[in-house]
Design a protein around this motif. Structure first.
Motif, PDB file in Angstrom:
ATOM      1  N   SER A 169     -35.214   4.085  27.996  1.00  0.00           N
ATOM      2  CA  SER A 169     -36.233   3.219  27.428  1.00  0.00           C
ATOM      3  C   SER A 169     -36.624   2.207  28.500  1.00  0.00           C
ATOM      4  O   SER A 169     -36.092   2.211  29.608  1.00  0.00           O
ATOM      5  CB  SER A 169     -35.708   2.518  26.172  1.00  0.00           C
ATOM      6  N   ILE A 170     -37.538   1.330  28.162  1.00  0.00           N
ATOM      7  CA  ILE A 170     -38.053   0.383  29.149  1.00  0.00           C
ATOM      8  C   ILE A 170     -37.724  -1.038  28.709  1.00  0.00           C
ATOM      9  O   ILE A 170     -37.601  -1.324  27.521  1.00  0.00           O
ATOM     10  CB  ILE A 170     -39.572   0.595  29.345  1.00  0.00           C
ATOM     11  N   HIS A 171     -37.604  -1.941  29.666  1.00  0.00           N
ATOM     12  CA  HIS A 171     -37.257  -3.323  29.380  1.00  0.00           C
ATOM     13  C   HIS A 171     -38.437  -4.045  28.734  1.00  0.00           C
ATOM     14  O   HIS A 171     -39.598  -3.808  29.081  1.00  0.00           O
ATOM     15  CB  HIS A 171     -36.861  -4.028  30.682  1.00  0.00           C
ATOM     16  N   GLY A 172     -38.143  -4.932  27.798  1.00  0.00           N
ATOM     17  CA  GLY A 172     -39.194  -5.642  27.075  1.00  0.00           C
ATOM     18  C   GLY A 172     -40.108  -6.427  27.982  1.00  0.00           C
ATOM     19  O   GLY A 172     -41.335  -6.451  27.778  1.00  0.00           O
ATOM     20  N   GLN A 173     -39.549  -7.088  29.007  1.00  0.00           N
ATOM     21  CA  GLN A 173     -40.371  -7.881  29.904  1.00  0.00           C
ATOM     22  C   GLN A 173     -41.333  -7.005  30.701  1.00  0.00           C
ATOM     23  O   GLN A 173     -42.456  -7.423  31.010  1.00  0.00           O
ATOM     24  CB  GLN A 173     -39.481  -8.677  30.858  1.00  0.00           C
TER      25      GLN A 173
ATOM     26  N   LYS B  26     -34.304  -7.374  26.758  1.00  0.00           N
ATOM     27  CA  LYS B  26     -33.600  -6.251  26.132  1.00  0.00           C
ATOM     28  C   LYS B  26     -34.375  -4.975  26.397  1.00  0.00           C
ATOM     29  O   LYS B  26     -35.563  -5.000  26.757  1.00  0.00           O
ATOM     30  CB  LYS B  26     -33.463  -6.467  24.625  1.00  0.00           C
ATOM     31  N   GLN B  27     -33.690  -3.853  26.198  1.00  0.00           N
ATOM     32  CA  GLN B  27     -34.357  -2.557  26.273  1.00  0.00           C
ATOM     33  C   GLN B  27     -35.118  -2.322  24.970  1.00  0.00           C
ATOM     34  O   GLN B  27     -34.635  -2.667  23.889  1.00  0.00           O
ATOM     35  CB  GLN B  27     -33.339  -1.437  26.487  1.00  0.00           C
ATOM     36  N   VAL B  28     -36.298  -1.764  25.089  1.00  0.00           N
ATOM     37  CA  VAL B  28     -37.143  -1.517  23.915  1.00  0.00           C
ATOM     38  C   VAL B  28     -37.321  -0.013  23.734  1.00  0.00           C
ATOM     39  O   VAL B  28     -37.925   0.652  24.576  1.00  0.00           O
ATOM     40  CB  VAL B  28     -38.512  -2.214  24.066  1.00  0.00           C
TER      41      VAL B  28
ATOM     42  N   VAL C 279     -37.962  -0.580  14.904  1.00  0.00           N
ATOM     43  CA  VAL C 279     -38.796  -1.128  15.974  1.00  0.00           C
ATOM     44  C   VAL C 279     -38.074  -2.297  16.641  1.00  0.00           C
ATOM     45  O   VAL C 279     -37.423  -3.105  15.988  1.00  0.00           O
ATOM     46  CB  VAL C 279     -40.159  -1.585  15.382  1.00  0.00           C
ATOM     47  N   ASP C 280     -38.203  -2.390  17.961  1.00  0.00           N
ATOM     48  CA  ASP C 280     -37.584  -3.471  18.728  1.00  0.00           C
ATOM     49  C   ASP C 280     -38.562  -4.588  19.076  1.00  0.00           C
ATOM     50  O   ASP C 280     -38.164  -5.731  19.292  1.00  0.00           O
ATOM     51  CB  ASP C 280     -37.005  -2.920  20.039  1.00  0.00           C
TER      52      ASP C 280
ATOM     53  N   HIS D 104     -32.696  -8.446  12.511  1.00  0.00           N
ATOM     54  CA  HIS D 104     -32.825  -7.073  13.009  1.00  0.00           C
ATOM     55  C   HIS D 104     -33.257  -7.042  14.485  1.00  0.00           C
ATOM     56  O   HIS D 104     -33.639  -5.978  14.987  1.00  0.00           O
ATOM     57  CB  HIS D 104     -33.811  -6.294  12.132  1.00  0.00           C
ATOM     58  N   ASN D 105     -33.176  -8.192  15.145  1.00  0.00           N
ATOM     59  CA  ASN D 105     -33.448  -8.290  16.582  1.00  0.00           C
ATOM     60  C   ASN D 105     -34.823  -7.721  16.948  1.00  0.00           C
ATOM     61  O   ASN D 105     -34.971  -6.955  17.906  1.00  0.00           O
ATOM     62  CB  ASN D 105     -32.351  -7.584  17.385  1.00  0.00           C
ATOM     63  N   ILE D 106     -35.830  -8.082  16.157  1.00  0.00           N
ATOM     64  CA  ILE D 106     -37.204  -7.641  16.407  1.00  0.00           C
ATOM     65  C   ILE D 106     -37.984  -8.800  17.025  1.00  0.00           C
ATOM     66  O   ILE D 106     -38.120  -9.867  16.422  1.00  0.00           O
ATOM     67  CB  ILE D 106     -37.898  -7.180  15.106  1.00  0.00           C
TER      68      ILE D 106
END
Length: 371
Positions: free
Chosen positions: A2-6, A36-38, A60-61, A93-95
């Motif tokens: 997955s890809i990083h949120g930033q 975080k990873q999304v 969903v992240d 839920h860490n969204i």
């Protein structure tokens, strides 16, 4: 994978940078963290509790929203009340929630361009400017062997855009000299000996926000250990960005015909109209969301009609007095941004393993009841 949120937001802001937003607009990260990873990102127009429930169900992240989830100052965060319950669910839920509002409206290919395209407007221009690019001229000296490579790298990074033309540069041949000193590892020549090299001077125009990106691309493509380049301020003004668009229809239609076109192309239940429905319309302004603050600009620029949302009673009178029509499709007509933003992210995140979803939850508070 997955890809990083930033990284996701970095890609997003390449299209809709924050400096395109109106002053004091509520944009950016509003809830949670991007560190975080999304695995899944969901695009929505609004963040209501049903949207959050959908995000939870779909694991969903990160939520990308057009409208702010925190719009007014919070006086408390009580989880026994609807607003507090929404935030509790997001945090539990860490969204994360990231908002792109007037920067998306102003961006090229953003909300207002999407509206203009749906109506088939041509010869479009910005209705209400809020930002104009400052320009810089970049000059770099490169050996003839790497001229084309460096030129292309700079153009691909955003240098040399003039109107509808890209990669606009000027090149001039000359001779460069240098003496590599102890500790140097020259691409051409030997330490302690004067070297003369057939070089090309490349110069190009770059918008100020893209200077660092262009320099990085240039340095990566350039063969020299130490690259000689200069950055100069210039007096010319660059591209203008802002709220709304104004343009012309391919052919004149009546206000009633244009209203039906808006209903069809924006998938609406109905619209409200101001003006003589038999009047012919050619020049049209569009403003995503509430366009009430931009009526005067539309009138001043000669719009026959403005297509927007959330027009009130007295604004309708103002338009009538000046002979300008209004088609009010409601604020929810901005839902067209969901597909556009999702498609952009799908393209940018291709191969990353991160899934992009479009929210399916209804968020329009209004419905039409007819006779």
């Amino acid at each position: 994978m997955s890809i990083h949120g930033q990284t996701i937001i970095q890609y997003l802001e390449e299209w809709m940078p924050k400096y395109l937003a109106m002053e004091d607009d509520r944009i950016g990260l509003q809830v949670g963290t991007l560190q975080k990873q999304v695995n899944k990102v969901m695009v929505t127009l609004d963040v209501l509790e049903n949207v959050v429930d959908e995000a939870i169900a779909k694991k969903v992240d990160l939520i990308i929203s057009h409208h702010a989830v925190i719009y007014r100052s919070l006086k408390h965060l009580r989880t026994d009340l609807p607003a507090g319950r929404l935030y509790e669910k997001l945090l539990k839920h860490n969204i994360a929630v990231y908002v792109a509002h007037t920067n998306l409206d102003s961006a090229e290919g953003g909300m207002n361009d999407l509206m203009a395209e749906r109506l088939g407007l041509t010869q479009t221009e910005v209705l209400s400017p809020i930002y104009t690019d400052e320009l810089r001229k970049i000059v770099v000296f490169v050996p003839e062997t790497h001229h084309e490579l460096v030129l292309k790298a700079m153009g691909d990074a955003g240098a040399g855009w003039i109107g509808n033309y890209s990669h606009c540069t000027f090149s001039m041949k000359g001779v460069g000299t240098f003496i590599p000193q102890e500790g140097a590892h020259p691409f051409i020549g030997d330490v302690g000996r004067l070297e003369k090299v057939d070089e090309v001077r490349i110069e190009s125009i770059v918008p100020k926000p893209q200077v660092k990106k262009v320099i990085a691309a240039m340095l990566k493509a350039h063969p020299y250990e130490e690259v000689a380049y200069d950055i100069y301020p210039v007096e010319q003004i660059g591209k203008t960005f802002g709220i709304g668009r104004i343009g012309r229809l391919p052919e004149k239609v009546t206000l009633a015909e244009l209203a039906k076109r808006v209903i069809e192309r924006f998938d609406l239940q109905g619209v409200r109209c101001v003006g003589d429905q038999s009047r012919l319309i050619e020049k049209v302004a569009v403003v995503g969301g509430s366009g009430r603050d931009f009526l005067q600009q539309a009138i001043f620029k000669g719009a026959d009609c403005i297509v927007t949302g959330d027009i009130n009673y007295h604004d309708g009178h103002e338009a009538m007095i000046h002979g300008m029509g209004i088609i009010d499709g409601g604020h929810h007509m901005e839902k067209i941004m969901k597909e556009a933003v999702a498609n952009y992210l799908i393209e940018r995140l291709a191969g990353s393993g991160t899934e992009v979803l479009i929210s399916e939850s209804p968020t329009d508070p209004f419905s039409f009841i007819t006779k």
